[in-house]
Design a protein around this motif. Structure first.
Motif: not given
Length: 114
Positions: A15-26, A61-67, A84-91
């Motif tokens: 499967x896929x997920x998209x994470x977002x990181x919002x910055x309070x400044x610029x 090791x993540x090239x091609x899967x993560x952008x 995604x793979x089980x080994x991608x499980x992490x914080x």
């Protein structure tokens, strides 16, 4: 300056997920901004980063899967994770370098399970 990570969750292998990181400044305040991750019992490792100019770098090791990408108008950095793979499980932690000083956001948990 605060970094707010979001988008983690439960997903099945492949499967896929998209994470977002919002910055309070610029976003332009950061020389580089990106993501680290830490799996249970393992050291924190770099996932991907993107510079002010848009140059990207990934863990080999993540090239091609993560952008990684950035939306300067929204002051947000994204991490698209596919196949995604089980080994991608992490914080996953948003991170940025501003004039040599590191800034960290809180982690968002990604769990890949069957």
């Amino acid at each position: 300056v605060q970094l707010q990570a979001s988008g983690g969750g439960l997903v099945q292998p492949g499967g896929s997920l998209r994470l977002a990181c919002a910055v309070s400044g610029s976003l332009f305040s950061f020389n580089v901004i990106g993501w680290y991750r830490q799996a249970p019992g393992k050291q924190r490792e770099l996932v991907a980063g993107i510079t002010r100019g848009g140059t990207t770098d990934y863990a080999e090791a993540l090239k091609g899967r993560f952008t990684i990408s950035r939306d300067n108008a929204k002051n947000t950095v994204y991490l698209q994770m596919n196949s995604l793979k089980p080994e991608d499980t992490a914080h996953y932690y948003c991170w940025g370098d501003m004039s040599g000083r590191p800034y960290w956001g809180q982690g968002t948990l990604v769990t890949v399970f069957s």
